[in-house]
Motif scaffolding. Structure first.
Motif, PDB file in Angstrom:
ATOM      1  N   TYR A 321      46.820  43.965  46.004  1.00 34.45           N
ATOM      2  CA  TYR A 321      46.066  43.676  47.219  1.00 34.45           C
ATOM      3  C   TYR A 321      46.587  42.446  47.956  1.00 34.45           C
ATOM      4  O   TYR A 321      46.463  42.357  49.183  1.00 34.45           O
ATOM      5  CB  TYR A 321      44.588  43.472  46.878  1.00 34.45           C
ATOM      6  CG  TYR A 321      43.894  44.740  46.450  1.00 34.45           C
ATOM      7  CD1 TYR A 321      43.634  45.756  47.366  1.00 34.45           C
ATOM      8  CD2 TYR A 321      43.503  44.923  45.129  1.00 34.45           C
ATOM      9  CE1 TYR A 321      43.001  46.924  46.977  1.00 34.45           C
ATOM     10  CE2 TYR A 321      42.872  46.087  44.728  1.00 34.45           C
ATOM     11  CZ  TYR A 321      42.619  47.085  45.651  1.00 34.45           C
ATOM     12  OH  TYR A 321      42.008  48.238  45.256  1.00 34.45           O
ATOM     13  N   ALA A 322      47.161  41.491  47.260  1.00 32.55           N
ATOM     14  CA  ALA A 322      47.651  40.292  47.930  1.00 32.55           C
ATOM     15  C   ALA A 322      48.841  40.614  48.824  1.00 32.55           C
ATOM     16  O   ALA A 322      48.935  40.134  49.950  1.00 32.55           O
ATOM     17  CB  ALA A 322      48.034  39.232  46.900  1.00 32.55           C
ATOM     18  N   MET A 323      49.772  41.412  48.305  1.00 37.35           N
ATOM     19  CA  MET A 323      50.951  41.838  49.057  1.00 37.35           C
ATOM     20  C   MET A 323      51.256  43.259  48.629  1.00 37.35           C
ATOM     21  O   MET A 323      51.917  43.474  47.613  1.00 37.35           O
ATOM     22  CB  MET A 323      52.134  40.910  48.777  1.00 37.35           C
ATOM     23  CG  MET A 323      53.403  41.292  49.527  1.00 37.35           C
ATOM     24  SD  MET A 323      54.730  40.099  49.249  1.00 37.35           S
ATOM     25  CE  MET A 323      54.139  38.751  50.265  1.00 37.35           C
ATOM     26  N   PRO A 324      50.744  44.253  49.321  1.00 34.74           N
ATOM     27  CA  PRO A 324      50.881  45.637  48.863  1.00 34.74           C
ATOM     28  C   PRO A 324      52.331  46.042  48.629  1.00 34.74           C
ATOM     29  O   PRO A 324      53.194  45.866  49.490  1.00 34.74           O
ATOM     30  CB  PRO A 324      50.247  46.443  50.006  1.00 34.74           C
ATOM     31  CG  PRO A 324      49.256  45.503  50.608  1.00 34.74           C
ATOM     32  CD  PRO A 324      49.913  44.158  50.536  1.00 34.74           C
ATOM     33  N   LEU A 325      52.576  46.579  47.442  1.00 36.24           N
ATOM     34  CA  LEU A 325      53.863  47.186  47.098  1.00 36.24           C
ATOM     35  C   LEU A 325      53.647  48.687  47.103  1.00 36.24           C
ATOM     36  O   LEU A 325      53.032  49.239  46.182  1.00 36.24           O
ATOM     37  CB  LEU A 325      54.336  46.721  45.724  1.00 36.24           C
ATOM     38  CG  LEU A 325      54.835  45.287  45.595  1.00 36.24           C
ATOM     39  CD1 LEU A 325      55.242  45.003  44.163  1.00 36.24           C
ATOM     40  CD2 LEU A 325      56.008  45.026  46.535  1.00 36.24           C
TER      41      LEU A 325
END
Length: 459
Positions: A321-325
């Motif tokens: 959720y912080a940086m979607p991969l």
């Protein structure tokens, strides 16, 4: 991973009944229980739960990340819809995009400050280091839960001693395994040692001194230590060897079995997404951790590979959720296997082939994964180590460090192994050398593809 979440003091020992766990330990145990239930669900139920989680991730990415909003809009994503059928049409996320769009890929909610996040950076072993932002607490809890499952699958006892050999480690001793284990009352000691800062032979004396029940190190390091132990006649019993970061070859497993009486238990992970797969409790293949990650294996055209066909690994971190991969290409090659008979219904990776940059180039322009040749070439006693190189013109050259000059029959055998296992279309050269330049560190690539002509005057 829980070190930054733990308070300076913990609860006193729990009564026998009812058991009262530290709150962090209770969260990890609850997550692990949910994942253990998931691992035995029918495949259709697993896929349905994954689809729901992917949809939640896409909605969050669309709402909070400028990069992903533009990409999802272009793919026709409607965050208000109950489903999204276009996931497989989303462009593959490349390593360079992850490098160049760090800020735009963030997906922070209003009010979240920097203390909720941690930035992880890859080692740059591919030549392209990247940074990834994570939700500190969520990633730590999931990481600990999967580590607990790995130990449960393989029957490890955290009251035993754990030894860790690795690049960049400091020589140190620890009162326990860390993380959740001291909160559960386990006090197995831990010892760490820098792999590259001491001579290889000295690690055997270190193992004899600390006598770990379990050893965590690369499969290559474990195999080299096994060779030394067998040559010197040292008896160093181990319960298991925990491996990750490199391909485990049958020769590695056989050496460790002979020298230590220990099986290698493999794990597949990456810095960007965390745990990806664990070795099956009953077999040598891996099970994808589909409760926390979605893995695709696709061909050069982006089509899903069937069982038995090697392809490129794409990863979607289900809780990134912080940086979607989302559909992130790791640069690895892997191959699906058939369903497992162990009772775990998670997808099977039968084989990890290595990095995409190490694919063999055929005259037709086709690229093909390079098979591991160590078990075949290892039968030629004079060859102590080897590396296969492909040059710009397509020629294959095998560098052999030998204990004595190769005879004509041995050179013929090496050429035959290459023709049989690789291809008969390419010109093959065999060169005997005093040493092979493996580069820094302990990652030894059995095959490298070089964008340079073959040196003139080579053997």
């Amino acid at each position: 991973m829980l070190a930054q979440l733990l308070p300076t003091t913990v609860l006193p020992p729990s009564p026998v009944f009812p058991v009262v766990h530290h709150p962090l330990a209770a969260q990890v145990l609850d997550i692990a229980r949910q994942l253990r239930r998931f691992e035995r669900l029918p495949t259709a139920q697993q896929q349905a739960l994954q689809a729901d989680q992917i949809l939640a991730l896409l909605r969050h990415a669309h709402a909070c990340s400028p990069f992903w909003r533009a990409r999802l809009d272009a793919a026709g994503f409607n965050p208000a819809a109950a489903t999204f059928d276009g996931f497989g049409t989303l462009p593959v996320l490349s390593r360079s995009e992850l490098q160049n769009h760090f800020a735009a890929m963030r997906a922070r909610l209003p009010g979240q400050d920097d203390s909720a996040f941690v930035v992880a950076a890859t080692s740059g072993s591919t030549g392209q280091p990247v940074r990834v932002e994570r939700l500190r607490e969520l990633h730590g809890l999931l990481y600990e839960a999967v580590g607990l499952i790995d130990n449960e699958w393989h029957g490890r006892d955290p009251s035993q001693t754990l030894g860790v050999l690795g690049i960049g480690l400091q020589d140190a001793a620890f009162p326990d395994w860390g993380g959740i284990y001291p909160l559960l009352g386990y006090r197995g000691q831990g010892f760490s040692r820098g792999l590259a800062t001491h001579p290889l032979a000295s690690h055997l004396a270190w193992l004899a001194a600390c006598r770990p029940g379990y050893l965590k190190c690369s499969p290559l390091a474990a195999a080299e230590l096994a060779r030394l132990a067998l040559a010197s006649g040292q008896q160093l019993p181990l319960r298991q060897i925990l491996s990750q970061s490199e391909r485990v070859l049958p020769a590695h497993r056989a050496l460790c079995r002979a020298a230590f009486g220990a099986e290698i238990k493999d794990r597949y992970s990456c810095e960007e997404a965390g745990w990806l797969a664990l070795q099956c409790p009953q077999h040598d293949h891996l099970h994808i951790l589909s409760g926390t990650v979605h893995v695709e294996i696709v061909d050069e055209a982006g089509q899903a590979c069937p069982v038995g066909q090697p392809g490129r690994v794409l990863v979607t971190g289900l809780h990134s959720y912080a940086m979607p991969l989302i559909r992130y290409e790791l640069g690895d090659l892997a191959e699906w296997g058939p369903p497992c008979d162990c009772g775990i219904t998670l997808p099977v990776i039968r084989r990890l082939w290595g990095r995409t940059r190490h694919q063999l180039r055929l005259p037709s322009g086709e690229r093909r994964p390079m098979p591991a040749l160590g078990d075949d070439i290892g039968r030629i006693a004079a060859v102590q180590e080897f590396q296969v190189r492909q040059y710009l013109g397509g020629e294959l050259e095998i560098l052999c460090r030998v204990s004595r000059p190769l005879c004509s029959a041995e050179r013929d055998a090496i050429a035959r192994i290459l023709r049989t296992n690789v291809t008969a279309e390419l010109q093959v050269f065999i060169r005997e050398v005093d040493a092979i330049d493996w580069g820094p560190g302990w990652k030894r690539d059995e095959f490298v593809s070089l964008e340079a002509p073959r040196p003139t005057g080579a053997g």
